[in-house]
Design an enzyme around this catalytic site. Structure first.
Site, PDB file in Angstrom:
ATOM      1  N   LYS A  22       0.831  -1.205   0.000  1.00  0.00           N
ATOM      2  CA  LYS A  22       0.000   0.000   0.000  1.00  0.00           C
ATOM      3  C   LYS A  22       0.863   1.251   0.000  1.00  0.00           C
ATOM      4  CE  LYS A  22      -1.768   1.793   3.893  1.00  0.00           C
ATOM      5  NZ  LYS A  22      -1.809   3.263   4.026  1.00  0.00           N
ATOM      6  N   ASN A  23       1.880   1.267   0.843  1.00  0.00           N
ATOM      7  CA  ASN A  23       2.684   2.480   1.003  1.00  0.00           C
ATOM      8  C   ASN A  23       3.640   2.720  -0.156  1.00  0.00           C
ATOM      9  OD1 ASN A  23       1.440   3.122   3.411  1.00  0.00           O
ATOM     10  ND2 ASN A  23       2.974   2.113   4.675  1.00  0.00           N
ATOM     11  N   CYS A 117      -5.633   8.102   9.630  1.00  0.00           N
ATOM     12  CA  CYS A 117      -5.767   7.585  10.977  1.00  0.00           C
ATOM     13  C   CYS A 117      -5.416   8.652  12.010  1.00  0.00           C
ATOM     14  CB  CYS A 117      -4.832   6.381  11.167  1.00  0.00           C
ATOM     15  SG  CYS A 117      -5.277   4.923  10.208  1.00  0.00           S
ATOM     16  N   ARG A 122       0.812  14.918  11.765  1.00  0.00           N
ATOM     17  CA  ARG A 122       1.688  14.699  10.615  1.00  0.00           C
ATOM     18  C   ARG A 122       1.600  15.948   9.753  1.00  0.00           C
ATOM     19  NH1 ARG A 122      -0.236   8.571   9.579  1.00  0.00           N
ATOM     20  NH2 ARG A 122      -2.168   9.442  10.308  1.00  0.00           N
ATOM     21  N   ASP A 306       4.707   0.857  11.989  1.00  0.00           N
ATOM     22  CA  ASP A 306       3.520   0.151  11.501  1.00  0.00           C
ATOM     23  C   ASP A 306       3.436  -1.295  11.983  1.00  0.00           C
ATOM     24  OD1 ASP A 306       2.495   2.346  10.245  1.00  0.00           O
ATOM     25  OD2 ASP A 306       2.992   1.714   8.204  1.00  0.00           O
ATOM     26  N   ARG A 398      -8.328  -0.510   4.683  1.00  0.00           N
ATOM     27  CA  ARG A 398      -7.453   0.492   4.078  1.00  0.00           C
ATOM     28  C   ARG A 398      -6.071  -0.072   3.777  1.00  0.00           C
ATOM     29  NH1 ARG A 398      -6.062   4.640   7.529  1.00  0.00           N
ATOM     30  NH2 ARG A 398      -5.071   5.552   5.700  1.00  0.00           N
TER      31      ARG A 398
END
Length: 419
Positions: A22-23, A117, A122, A306, A398
């Site tokens: 995903k990232n 989230c 951030r 993570d 997600r």
């Protein structure tokens, strides 16, 4: 709203294929805006964040087509709008990644301040400061970043803090800037290297991706390409922990073992027997209870933030006491209270979670609060006796592709139920 129902206490055993990351996929999707011809992407995971990004691209006028469910074709030549609206990006902080590409190629971007989230601040300051240093005129009005530039100019940028999305955004902006850009104190994550490799495949000139200093020699245009997204190291780590927490035997395939060094070191400390191949990792707990471990999160190549929540779940049933210290985000222990509902002896003091392992967790209704917290609750449910119901699993959708199907392949008793 869907939920996951887990009947725990079963030892996991089997193999699972790891999806594309995903990232890595999200910045690469944004990077496709830089091309002057279609881009073909493989191993793009079917996730809620990917769906949101595709909707965003289509809203701009980009033609996005899935072929056979495995290839994604992105044609940016029809882009007609340079706006990322709040209603599409409020749930996903990665939406800010369209800022650099839009500004670099079209000289115009109106991007809503991102959501995602609720795990801590951030700020977008790094993105804005870097783009301003490259000559952009940027203001923040009514919740939007409004950026304009005739053509960005290469410059030296020193990031105040290590930022993955900051590095990615400025890297994408720099590839079409005039002259050389140097990004110092850059993030080193594999997903940044993957983005750089994708941009190079389109004709960008980049050196140093994966180190703390990236050099970019701007070009006039980028072409289309075909590219395969790298495997998701966080998904892979999560399934390995699923094997460890249930005393099972799990092999993950189509992965990059070198991206999981810090996680594998902690699984070894927990007592797992690990066998590592070129693109696979096998974990065997042989029915043993894992040992609790101490860890501290830090930017790559150190232990990833993570994976922190997943190891909190592991420590909850591990032998002895373990401490997990979070140094990246200031509000990332929201899973602690939910694990306590399942019987975990867990105390949060500042940015550290102290856990004393219990013999058994007990199933309970729990609520997911963010993406990785939801994964930790699923893992706890797999190890617990009785039934665990995980609510608000849109968080897990997600970042995990078909999690209940993959866990079922490993022997878990898990199913999706309507809310």
């Amino acid at each position: 709203m869907d939920k996951l129902e887990i009947r725990g206490g079963r030892r996991l055993d089997g193999e699972v294929i790891i999806s594309g990351a995903k990232n890595a996929a999200l910045p690469i999707l944004a990077g496709a805006l830089l091309a002057d011809a279609p881009v073909i992407l493989k191993k793009v995971p079917h996730l809620r964040d990917v769906t949101t990004t595709v909707k965003l691209l289509r809203r701009m006028g980009v033609d996005v087509v899935f072929h056979d469910g495995v290839r994604l074709e992105i044609d940016p030549r029809g882009i007609a709008e340079f706006l990322a609206p709040y209603e599409l990006v409020k749930t996903m902080r990665a939406s800010i990644l369209v800022l650099g590409p839009l500004l670099a190629r079209f000289g115009w971007a109106d991007v809503s301040l991102p959501g995602g989230c609720a795990i801590g601040a951030r700020p977008v300051d790094l993105h804005v400061a870097g783009l301003r240093a490259m000559g952009a005129d940027i203001s923040i009005e009514q919740g939007y970043i409004r950026a304009r530039a005739s053509r960005l100019k290469g410059t030296r940028i020193v990031l105040d803090t290590v930022s993955v999305t900051g590095t990615e955004n400025l890297l994408m902006a720099a590839v079409l800037a005039r002259g050389e850009t140097v990004i110092e104190n850059a993030a080193r994550e594999p997903e940044i290297t993957d983005l750089a490799n994708f941009l190079v495949a389109m004709g960008a000139r980049i050196e140093g991706a994966g180190t703390d200093t990236i050099h970019v020699d701007g070009v006039d245009a980028l072409s289309g390409t075909e590219y395969t997204v790298l495997p998701d190291r966080i998904e892979g780590g999560t399934y390995l922990v699923a094997g460890a927490i249930t005393g099972g035997t799990v092999r993950i395939n189509q992965t990059c073992p070198e991206h999981l060094d810090a996680v594998l070191a902690k699984l070894d400390e927990a007592g797992a027997d690990l066998t590592i191949g070129e693109d696979w990792i096998a974990l065997d707990m042989a029915g043993r209870r894992p040992r609790a471990v101490d860890l501290s999160t830090a930017p790559y190549p150190a232990f990833p933030t993570d994976m922190q929540a997943q190891f909190c779940a592991l420590n909850a049933i591990g032998e002895g006491a373990g401490t997990v210290t979070e140094t990246i985000f200031e509000n990332r222990f929201m899973h602690a209270q939910e694990l306590q509902r399942m019987g975990a002896d867990l105390t949060v003091k500042g940015n550290t979670a102290v856990t004393r392992g219990v013999d058994e967790l007990k199933g309970a209704p729990v609520m997911a609060t963010d993406l990785r917290a939801s994964a930790s609750l699923v893992l706890a449910g797999l190890a617990a006796s009785g039934v665990t119901i995980v609510d608000r699993i849109y968080h897990i959708d997600r970042g995990y592709e078909c999690i209940e199907e993959k866990l079922s392949q490993l022997g878990a008793d898990i199913r999706r139920i309507p809310g």
